[in-house]
Design an enzyme around this catalytic site. Structure first.
Site, mmCIF file in Angstrom:
data_model
loop_
_atom_site.group_PDB
_atom_site.id
_atom_site.type_symbol
_atom_site.label_atom_id
_atom_site.label_comp_id
_atom_site.label_asym_id
_atom_site.label_seq_id
_atom_site.Cartn_x
_atom_site.Cartn_y
_atom_site.Cartn_z
ATOM 1 N N GLN A 179 0.715 -1.028 0.087
ATOM 2 C CA GLN A 179 -0.166 0.060 -0.067
ATOM 3 C C GLN A 179 0.933 1.381 -0.105
ATOM 4 O OE1 GLN A 179 -3.189 0.559 -0.319
ATOM 5 N NE2 GLN A 179 -3.686 -1.780 -0.223
ATOM 6 N N HIS A 201 -0.334 -3.293 -9.414
ATOM 7 C CA HIS A 201 -1.675 -2.601 -9.404
ATOM 8 C C HIS A 201 -2.140 -1.701 -8.545
ATOM 9 C CE1 HIS A 201 -4.233 -5.300 -6.729
ATOM 10 N NE2 HIS A 201 -3.079 -6.015 -6.775
ATOM 11 N N THR A 237 9.661 -17.869 -17.111
ATOM 12 C CA THR A 237 9.752 -16.887 -17.783
ATOM 13 C C THR A 237 9.351 -15.427 -17.517
ATOM 14 O OG1 THR A 237 9.801 -18.238 -19.712
ATOM 15 C CG2 THR A 237 9.619 -16.220 -20.380
ATOM 16 N N CYS A 330 -9.545 -9.044 -1.096
ATOM 17 C CA CYS A 330 -9.021 -10.579 -0.817
ATOM 18 C C CYS A 330 -10.166 -11.230 -0.085
ATOM 19 C CB CYS A 330 -7.527 -10.833 -0.213
ATOM 20 S SG CYS A 330 -6.500 -9.914 -1.301
#
Length: 381
Positions: A179, A201, A237, A330
């Site tokens: 945050q 994000h 990757t 969440c």
């Protein structure tokens, strides 16, 4: 219908510049960065430049930045390896950490002989640093895991003080900074943090990418095994376009930090003042009214509504086009009360609805005025 997005602590909108950068990389840098041909070398060069750029924001070396799928993976990497590989037998945390911390520690307790201590919190959820020092003074190999900014109530941890206490007593220090990265400057050369987690994000970057800061010569070992990507810490990757998006979002965030912070803080203060004027008996959970001890990006509001009306509040807000949250994203879909609020509120206030409103530079005062009116109408209906 009017649409107002005030759930920026859950996720943020991609900046247009980030979308443009990611699109360019998807088109021009599709090579596997582990390949030795020119396509691979081009992607590898971009990857390492992004790593250097991220490291420069925090005054650390590029080798100490490991790209992950986000904050949860970064937290798991640090906590699990600390116990499994570094010999940690004692973890100190708090009861208001993100579930990425609490559930990981619970699982580690099932697998290892692990002592767990919870630091005392005051009535606002702020850490009692005297008690923390008492807990650190043990003969155990200790790791302190405390988040920089609480994702539900916005409390700010004194990273410098906790880092100093850990260093003085030989403890490791891990912080979930999901945050705060992109919203606060951190000089990790000056603050003795061993491990840190971040997620793109939360600062207008893409989902599915973040990073773990791992202090040099820490001894940490991989969570995911396979190839030698990410200096052997994280096989698989690399998602080059997402990493480039993270890099771009972080660059913009820190380039505009002071201006954006002032704008968002003004929004927050406007929201608090106007909400108090419309609903005088409103309460603010934690220390979110405090300019010093709380982040400028969110408030957690306890509304004076009888328990029978509480289940309808968020439904009504959604019908009015208002996006907010009763806690961590969440936990959405869970019928359980927020573990953060349960740790700091009495039973009476726990029965009242609490809503988290989190702001970004894309919000306006006009939007906030609309939300406040909707809240006032509901409370007074």
């Amino acid at each position: 219908m009017k649409q107002v997005y005030l759930d920026n602590a859950a996720t943020t909108a991609l900046r247009p510049e980030v979308i443009e950068r990611m699109t360019e990389v998807l088109k021009d840098n599709f090579g596997n960065p582990s390949s030795t041909h020119s396509f691979g070398r081009s992607s590898k060069s971009l990857l390492e430049q992004c790593r250097k750029n991220v490291a420069n924001h925090f005054n650390v070396s590029a080798a100490e930045i490991i790209f992950t799928s986000g904050g949860t993976e970064a937290d798991n990497l640090a906590l699990r390896s600390a116990v499994r590989d570094l010999g940690v037998t004692h973890i100190i945390t708090s009861k208001i950490e993100h579930h990425a911390i609490l559930h990981t520690i619970e699982q580690l307790q099932k697998e290892y002989e692990l002592k767990l201590s919870y630091v005392n919190l005051d009535e606002c959820g702020l850490v009692n640093y005297t008690h923390l020092e008492e807990l650190i003074k043990s003969n155990d190999k200790t790791l302190v895991s405390l988040m920089h900014i609480n994702n539900e109530i916005g409390n700010i941890l004194n990273l410098e003080l906790v880092g100093k206490l850990c260093k003085e007593h030989g403890a490791l220090f891990h912080s979930d900074t999901v945050q705060s990265i992109g919203h606060y400057k951190l000089d990790l050369n000056a603050v003795p943090i061993d491990f840190l987690a971040a997620s793109a994000h939360k600062f207008h970057g893409p989902k599915g990418v973040g990073f773990c800061f791992i202090r040099k010569e820490s001894g940490l070992k991989p969570l995911i095994f396979g190839g030698e990507q990410e200096r052997g810490y994280r096989a698989g990757t690399e998602s080059i376009h997402n990493i480039a998006g993270l890099d771009e979002a972080l660059k913009i965030a820190y380039s505009n930090l002071d201006e954006d912070k002032a704008y968002i803080l003004e929004l927050k203060q406007h929201f608090i003042q106007c909400l108090k004027a419309e609903i005088p008996t409103v309460r603010f959970n934690g220390g979110c009214e405090d300019k010093v001890n709380s982040t400028y990006t969110l408030v957690n509001v306890c509304l004076p509504i009888e328990a029978s009306k509480a289940p309808m509040l968020q439904f009504q807000l959604d019908l009015k086009g208002i996006a907010c949250s009763k806690g961590s994203a969440c936990q959405s879909g869970s019928s359980q009360q927020s573990h953060v609020l349960s740790a700091i509120l009495d039973n009476e206030n726990l029965q009242k609805p609490s809503i988290r409103f989190s702001f970004s530079v894309f919000n306006t005062k006009e939007e906030l005025d609309y939300v406040i009116q909707v809240l006032a109408d509901f409370v007074n209906s």
